[in-house]
Design a protein around this motif. Structure first.
Motif, PDB file in Angstrom:
ATOM      1  N   ILE A 145       0.903  -0.681   0.040  1.00 56.39           N
ATOM      2  CA  ILE A 145      -0.161  -0.314   0.131  1.00 56.39           C
ATOM      3  C   ILE A 145       0.743   1.529   0.082  1.00 56.39           C
ATOM      4  N   THR A 146       0.926   2.158  -1.097  1.00 57.58           N
ATOM      5  CA  THR A 146       1.491   3.514  -1.369  1.00 57.58           C
ATOM      6  C   THR A 146       0.529   4.846  -1.237  1.00 57.58           C
ATOM      7  N   PRO A 147       1.306   6.100  -0.162  1.00 53.94           N
ATOM      8  CA  PRO A 147       0.672   7.028  -0.253  1.00 53.94           C
ATOM      9  C   PRO A 147       0.756   7.867  -1.876  1.00 53.94           C
ATOM     10  N   TRP A 148       0.300   9.276  -1.649  1.00 53.90           N
ATOM     11  CA  TRP A 148       0.063   9.956  -2.744  1.00 53.90           C
ATOM     12  C   TRP A 148       1.709  10.957  -2.938  1.00 53.90           C
ATOM     13  N   ASN A 149       2.094  10.753  -1.693  1.00 61.94           N
ATOM     14  CA  ASN A 149       3.227  11.919  -1.907  1.00 61.94           C
ATOM     15  C   ASN A 149       4.342  11.879  -3.183  1.00 61.94           C
ATOM     16  N   GLU A 162       2.996  18.073  15.766  1.00 57.97           N
ATOM     17  CA  GLU A 162       2.717  17.071  13.890  1.00 57.97           C
ATOM     18  C   GLU A 162       3.107  17.396  13.068  1.00 57.97           C
ATOM     19  N   GLU A 163       2.873  16.454  12.195  1.00 58.11           N
ATOM     20  CA  GLU A 163       2.976  16.555  10.654  1.00 58.11           C
ATOM     21  C   GLU A 163       2.650  17.587   9.768  1.00 58.11           C
ATOM     22  N   ILE A 164       3.495  18.651   9.721  1.00 60.11           N
ATOM     23  CA  ILE A 164       3.254  20.071   9.064  1.00 60.11           C
ATOM     24  C   ILE A 164       2.780  19.596   7.243  1.00 60.11           C
ATOM     25  N   ALA A 176       6.461  15.413   2.546  1.00 64.45           N
ATOM     26  CA  ALA A 176       8.005  14.393   2.625  1.00 64.45           C
ATOM     27  C   ALA A 176       7.427  14.047   3.757  1.00 64.45           C
ATOM     28  N   CYS A 177       7.653  12.556   4.487  1.00 61.61           N
ATOM     29  CA  CYS A 177       8.362  11.675   5.749  1.00 61.61           C
ATOM     30  C   CYS A 177       9.552  12.681   6.399  1.00 61.61           C
ATOM     31  N   THR A 178       9.985  12.457   5.559  1.00 63.71           N
ATOM     32  CA  THR A 178      11.443  13.390   6.111  1.00 63.71           C
ATOM     33  C   THR A 178      11.646  14.431   5.431  1.00 63.71           C
ATOM     34  N   PRO A 186      19.894   2.157   3.481  1.00 64.53           N
ATOM     35  CA  PRO A 186      18.203   1.056   4.465  1.00 64.53           C
ATOM     36  C   PRO A 186      17.113   2.608   4.673  1.00 64.53           C
ATOM     37  N   PHE A 187      16.632   3.221   4.569  1.00 68.18           N
ATOM     38  CA  PHE A 187      15.054   3.436   4.608  1.00 68.18           C
ATOM     39  C   PHE A 187      14.633   3.538   5.637  1.00 68.18           C
ATOM     40  N   GLY A 188      13.988   4.846   6.828  1.00 68.76           N
ATOM     41  CA  GLY A 188      13.161   3.620   7.390  1.00 68.76           C
ATOM     42  C   GLY A 188      13.077   4.297   8.731  1.00 68.76           C
ATOM     43  N   LEU A 224      -0.403  -4.547  -6.018  1.00 70.10           N
ATOM     44  CA  LEU A 224      -0.388  -2.739  -4.967  1.00 70.10           C
ATOM     45  C   LEU A 224      -1.478  -1.878  -5.483  1.00 70.10           C
ATOM     46  N   LYS A 225      -1.752  -1.627  -4.120  1.00 69.33           N
ATOM     47  CA  LYS A 225      -2.867  -0.422  -4.119  1.00 69.33           C
ATOM     48  C   LYS A 225      -2.168   1.260  -3.833  1.00 69.33           C
ATOM     49  N   PRO A 226      -1.880   1.923  -5.203  1.00 67.95           N
ATOM     50  CA  PRO A 226      -1.765   3.033  -5.137  1.00 67.95           C
ATOM     51  C   PRO A 226      -2.804   4.079  -4.173  1.00 67.95           C
ATOM     52  N   ALA A 227      -2.039   5.120  -3.923  1.00 69.50           N
ATOM     53  CA  ALA A 227      -3.805   6.730  -2.987  1.00 69.50           C
ATOM     54  C   ALA A 227      -3.769   6.596  -4.145  1.00 69.50           C
ATOM     55  N   GLU A 228      -5.392   6.551  -3.659  1.00 66.56           N
ATOM     56  CA  GLU A 228      -6.953   7.417  -4.396  1.00 66.56           C
ATOM     57  C   GLU A 228      -6.187   8.045  -5.291  1.00 66.56           C
ATOM     58  N   LEU A 229      -5.720   9.198  -4.977  1.00 68.20           N
ATOM     59  CA  LEU A 229      -5.371  10.757  -5.009  1.00 68.20           C
ATOM     60  C   LEU A 229      -4.040  10.643  -6.385  1.00 68.20           C
ATOM     61  N   THR A 233       3.626   2.329   3.399  1.00 69.14           N
ATOM     62  CA  THR A 233       3.758   3.544   3.503  1.00 69.14           C
ATOM     63  C   THR A 233       2.864   4.451   3.552  1.00 69.14           C
ATOM     64  N   GLY A 234       2.379   5.028   4.524  1.00 73.54           N
ATOM     65  CA  GLY A 234       1.352   6.690   4.808  1.00 73.54           C
ATOM     66  C   GLY A 234       1.848   6.552   5.916  1.00 73.54           C
ATOM     67  N   SER A 235       0.248   7.101   6.425  1.00 74.98           N
ATOM     68  CA  SER A 235       0.663   7.881   7.672  1.00 74.98           C
ATOM     69  C   SER A 235       0.729   6.109   9.266  1.00 74.98           C
ATOM     70  N   THR A 236       0.959   7.309  10.342  1.00 76.90           N
ATOM     71  CA  THR A 236       1.090   6.464  11.142  1.00 76.90           C
ATOM     72  C   THR A 236      -0.233   5.678  11.764  1.00 76.90           C
ATOM     73  N   THR A 245       8.120   1.776  -6.395  1.00 78.73           N
ATOM     74  CA  THR A 245       9.290   1.329  -7.121  1.00 78.73           C
ATOM     75  C   THR A 245      10.151   0.028  -5.401  1.00 78.73           C
ATOM     76  N   ARG A 246       9.439   1.572  -4.972  1.00 73.13           N
ATOM     77  CA  ARG A 246      10.774   0.851  -3.549  1.00 73.13           C
ATOM     78  C   ARG A 246      10.063  -0.620  -2.382  1.00 73.13           C
ATOM     79  N   LYS A 247       9.184  -0.611  -3.177  1.00 75.14           N
ATOM     80  CA  LYS A 247       8.489  -1.781  -2.561  1.00 75.14           C
ATOM     81  C   LYS A 247       8.120  -2.995  -3.825  1.00 75.14           C
ATOM     82  N   GLU A 258       6.354   2.237   6.931  1.00 75.71           N
ATOM     83  CA  GLU A 258       7.262   3.300   6.962  1.00 75.71           C
ATOM     84  C   GLU A 258       5.897   4.522   7.052  1.00 75.71           C
ATOM     85  N   LEU A 259       6.249   4.846   8.596  1.00 73.12           N
ATOM     86  CA  LEU A 259       5.303   5.771   8.895  1.00 73.12           C
ATOM     87  C   LEU A 259       5.598   7.093   8.579  1.00 73.12           C
ATOM     88  N   GLY A 260       4.817   7.732   9.822  1.00 71.86           N
ATOM     89  CA  GLY A 260       5.192   9.486   9.739  1.00 71.86           C
ATOM     90  C   GLY A 260       6.314  10.072  10.533  1.00 71.86           C
TER      91      GLY A 260
HETATM   92  P1  NAD Z   1      -2.866   7.462   4.699  1.00 71.00           P
HETATM   93  O1  NAD Z   1      -2.057   6.577   5.141  1.00 71.00           O
HETATM   94  O2  NAD Z   1      -3.507   8.445   4.756  1.00 71.00           O
HETATM   95  O3  NAD Z   1      -2.787   6.386   3.632  1.00 71.00           O
HETATM   96  C1  NAD Z   1      -1.419   6.033   2.761  1.00 71.00           C
HETATM   97  C2  NAD Z   1      -2.261   4.725   1.827  1.00 71.00           C
HETATM   98  O4  NAD Z   1      -2.575   4.358   2.877  1.00 71.00           O
HETATM   99  C3  NAD Z   1      -3.274   5.593   0.506  1.00 71.00           C
HETATM  100  O5  NAD Z   1      -2.776   4.556  -0.437  1.00 71.00           O
HETATM  101  C4  NAD Z   1      -4.408   4.469   1.130  1.00 71.00           C
HETATM  102  O6  NAD Z   1      -5.151   5.063   0.680  1.00 71.00           O
HETATM  103  C5  NAD Z   1      -4.539   4.003   2.230  1.00 71.00           C
HETATM  104  N1  NAD Z   1      -4.948   3.895   3.323  1.00 71.00           N
HETATM  105  C6  NAD Z   1      -6.038   4.303   4.242  1.00 71.00           C
HETATM  106  N2  NAD Z   1      -6.487   4.237   4.787  1.00 71.00           N
HETATM  107  C7  NAD Z   1      -6.636   2.321   4.935  1.00 71.00           C
HETATM  108  C8  NAD Z   1      -7.418   1.941   5.804  1.00 71.00           C
HETATM  109  N3  NAD Z   1      -7.735   1.906   6.312  1.00 71.00           N
HETATM  110  N4  NAD Z   1      -6.903   0.709   5.183  1.00 71.00           N
HETATM  111  C9  NAD Z   1      -6.137  -0.013   4.089  1.00 71.00           C
HETATM  112  N5  NAD Z   1      -5.453   1.170   3.697  1.00 71.00           N
HETATM  113  C10 NAD Z   1      -5.752   2.537   4.020  1.00 71.00           C
HETATM  114  O7  NAD Z   1      -1.314   8.655   3.932  1.00 71.00           O
HETATM  115  P2  NAD Z   1      -1.241   9.850   2.940  1.00 71.00           P
HETATM  116  O8  NAD Z   1      -2.100  10.413   3.397  1.00 71.00           O
HETATM  117  O9  NAD Z   1      -1.061   9.028   2.059  1.00 71.00           O
HETATM  118  O10 NAD Z   1       0.615   9.834   3.231  1.00 71.00           O
HETATM  119  C11 NAD Z   1       1.485  10.890   3.998  1.00 71.00           C
HETATM  120  C12 NAD Z   1       1.819   9.973   4.855  1.00 71.00           C
HETATM  121  O11 NAD Z   1       2.374   9.146   4.703  1.00 71.00           O
HETATM  122  C13 NAD Z   1       2.535  11.088   5.481  1.00 71.00           C
HETATM  123  O12 NAD Z   1       2.570  10.473   7.148  1.00 71.00           O
HETATM  124  C14 NAD Z   1       3.944  10.398   6.049  1.00 71.00           C
HETATM  125  O13 NAD Z   1       4.559  10.797   6.653  1.00 71.00           O
HETATM  126  C15 NAD Z   1       3.871   8.833   4.586  1.00 71.00           C
HETATM  127  N6  NAD Z   1       5.013   8.834   4.901  1.00 71.00           N
HETATM  128  C16 NAD Z   1       6.256   7.807   5.053  1.00 71.00           C
HETATM  129  C17 NAD Z   1       6.398   7.309   4.412  1.00 71.00           C
HETATM  130  C18 NAD Z   1       7.886   6.641   4.909  1.00 71.00           C
HETATM  131  O14 NAD Z   1       8.552   6.605   3.962  1.00 71.00           O
HETATM  132  N7  NAD Z   1       8.829   6.585   6.696  1.00 71.00           N
HETATM  133  C19 NAD Z   1       6.844   8.196   2.749  1.00 71.00           C
HETATM  134  C20 NAD Z   1       6.143   8.220   2.579  1.00 71.00           C
HETATM  135  C21 NAD Z   1       5.049   9.200   3.128  1.00 71.00           C
END
Ligand code: NAD
Length: 490
Positions: free
Chosen positions: A155-159, A388-390, A291-293, A454-456, A181-186, A235-238, A166-168, A258-260
């Motif tokens: 599962i990947t984020p939009w940023n 908070e993450e800005i 960016a998470c970074t 190694p990113f994490g 793979l499920k990309p972000a809907e955005l 990869t996405g929010s905490t 590719t990292r996964k 890979e979280l916030g």
């Molecule tokens: P998000 O957590 O809202 O969404 C990430 C992905 O998860 C999306 O594909 C979304 O559709 C999916 N998702 C959301 N709710 C879900 C659920 N209940 N079940 C399954 N999938 C679900 O995050 P975002 O807004 O897309 O991305 C921004 C966040 O990602 C920030 O917190 C950022 O720090 C983090 N991020 C971390 C890294 C890293 O490597 N640590 C890299 C990039 C972004």
């Protein structure tokens, strides 16, 4: 320059399952919006839970034969995909700018960075080495080997639409795993384009499957609960990561998270300020701060805080906000209205607690979801912006008194992804490597990402590593075998 319609043709309305491009089971679709204009630029298929399971079926069906391919064959397919990314460099960059908003120059950097994972792991595929040795008692031989973990859900984020995919995908394929793979809907378009590239590179059917959906939870739940799935990488929010870890616990599913982040950016009194300001601009404003970074808290020694604030403000005034496709633009839009509201709320809260606004501080009139690049000084402890993450172009400065104070402030967060430190004293730099609670550190640099690294994070920034020699191990399980010493008397 490639035209927009050329890039968007072929990506519409289709999921990629079992090597076939097809509509969702329900026949429904959703809009992908350009955040710089608010206009819909494409429609993609809106997968249902049944489509998600069909994608997992395809990944399971392909798992055994893909695991049995030779490492060289897997590496060569990844390498061809890397070459195709170079051929389609401009198209991919434009696609990312259109669906995500970042300036074209930054999209190009992401194509370079994202493509590198395909090349790096094409080289790692042939270096999955085990161990062989005699046990300490001398009674047996120990063999340690690695096996692909099995079908994975990614599962990947939009940023970073290309690089996060590719990292996964690259380490998973190099290890011999198949994926859904499920990309972000955005930002689904770049991932669909990548699936096309992998197919063209000769990837067998079912090894990579892509489901785009507005129902992330509904599609993901059944996949995660399915006993055939062996790995979840997110990869996405905490908060969403925590939810997924809970779901994965039921089947003791292996997870990478890979979280916030909430990166501190430390500027000591002995720092080279030219370097620190260049680093700050990169660490804060790259990807429009999304960016998470991204540096979230600028902790600056009180003796240089004012000079740092003045000089960085002057640089921020030179940024040029606009649509990422336009020449000279350095700050694009935020991803959506929610992101603008959040940036505004954090700035307002800091100002209410007596922070001073040096530049920016508000959203820009539409169309598009723009927020002005902003500098705040004297941000008070307890302000939400420090906690908070800005995820926006807001640079918040907090002065500190001494090294102990700096370390205390830097570590005062539940996150631990990356820290930036600017000092010309090598001993102090070493102390910061030891004392900061962080998975990664930039020492006198403002950007650290590299496919070879190694990113994490640590703490609530996640678990597992992507990239480097470590990254492939997220997709391998260790198998230990003991066999009697061949010379032992029976
Ligand atoms: P998000 O957590 O809202 O969404 C990430 C992905 O998860 C999306 O594909 C979304 O559709 C999916 N998702 C959301 N709710 C879900 C659920 N209940 N079940 C399954 N999938 C679900 O995050 P975002 O807004 O897309 O991305 C921004 C966040 O990602 C920030 O917190 C950022 O720090 C983090 N991020 C971390 C890294 C890293 O490597 N640590 C890299 C990039 C972004």
């Amino acid at each position: 320059m490639t035209s927009t319609s050329e890039v968007l043709d072929d990506l519409e309305d289709r999921l990629f399952i079992g090597g076939r491009w097809r509509e969702s089971a329900s026949g429904t679709r959703f809009d992908v919006v350009d955040p710089a204009t608010g206009d819909a630029i494409a429609h993609v298929a809106d997968a249902t839970p049944a489509d998600g399971i069909a994608a997992l079926d395809a990944a399971v069906a392909a798992a055994e034969s893909w695991a049995a391919t030779t490492p060289r064959v897997r590496g060569e397919i990844l390498r061809r995909a890397f070459d195709l990314v170079q051929t389609q460099f401009e198209e991919l960059a434009l696609l990312m700018t259109l669906e995500m908003g970042k300036p074209l120059a930054e999209s190009r950097s992401e194509v370079t960075y994202g493509g590198e994972f395909l090349r790096w792991f094409s080289e790692e595929a042939v270096r999955i080495n085990g161990r062989y040795g005699t046990n300490p008692e001398g009674t047996g031989r120990m063999i340690v080997s690695y096996r692909p973990v099995g079908p994975c859900y990614l599962i990947t984020p939009w940023n970073f639409p290309l690089a996060m995919a590719t990292r996964k995908i690259a380490p998973a394929l190099a290890a011999g795993c198949t994926v859904v793979l499920k990309p972000a809907e955005l930002t689904p378009l770049t991932t669909l384009a990548l699936a096309g590239i992998l197919q063209e590179a000769g990837l067998p059917d079912g090894v990579v499957n892509v489901v785009t959906t507005t129902d992330a939870a509904g599609v993901s739940g059944p996949i995660i609960r399915d006993p055939r799935l062996r790995k979840l990488s997110f990869t996405g929010s905490t908060p969403v990561g925590k939810q997924l870890i809970r779901q994965a616990a039921d089947s003791v599913l292996r997870v990478s998270m890979e979280l916030g982040g909430n990166a501190p950016f430390l500027v000591f009194e002995d720092a080279d300020l030219d370097l620190a300001i260049d680093g700050a601009m990169l660490a804060k404003f790259r990807n429009i701060g999304q960016a998470c970074t991204a540096a979230n808290r600028f902790l600056v020694h009180e003796s240089v805080a004012e000079e740092f604030a003045e000089r960085v403000t002057a640089r921020v005034r030179e940024l040029h906000m606009g649509r990422g496709t336009e020449h000279g633009v350095t700050i694009g839009p935020l991803i959506d209205d929610r992101a603008v509201t959040k940036a505004q709320d954090l700035v307002d809260d800091a100002v209410m607690r007596r922070a001073a606004l040096r530049v920016g501080g508000t959203s820009a009139p539409g169309p598009g979801t723009f927020f002005e690049p902003t500098v705040l000084v004297g941000v008070a402890t307890g302000s939400r912006i420090l906690e908070e993450e800005i995820f926006g172009p807001v640079l918040a400065i907090v002065p500190f008194a001494d090294e102990a104070d700096a370390v205390r402030l830097a570590n005062a967060t539940e996150f631990g992804l990356v820290s930036y430190v600017f000092t010309q004293d090598p001993a102090r730099g070493q102390r910061m490597i030891d004392r900061l609670e962080t998975g990664m550190m930039g020492l006198n640099v403002g950007a650290i990402s590299n496919a070879a690294a190694p990113f994490g994070g640590v703490k609530q920034s996640g678990m597992g590593r992507e990239g480097g020699v470590e990254g492939i191990h997220e997709y391998l399980s260790v198998k230990y075998t003991l066999t009697p010493d061949p010379y032992a008397k029976r």
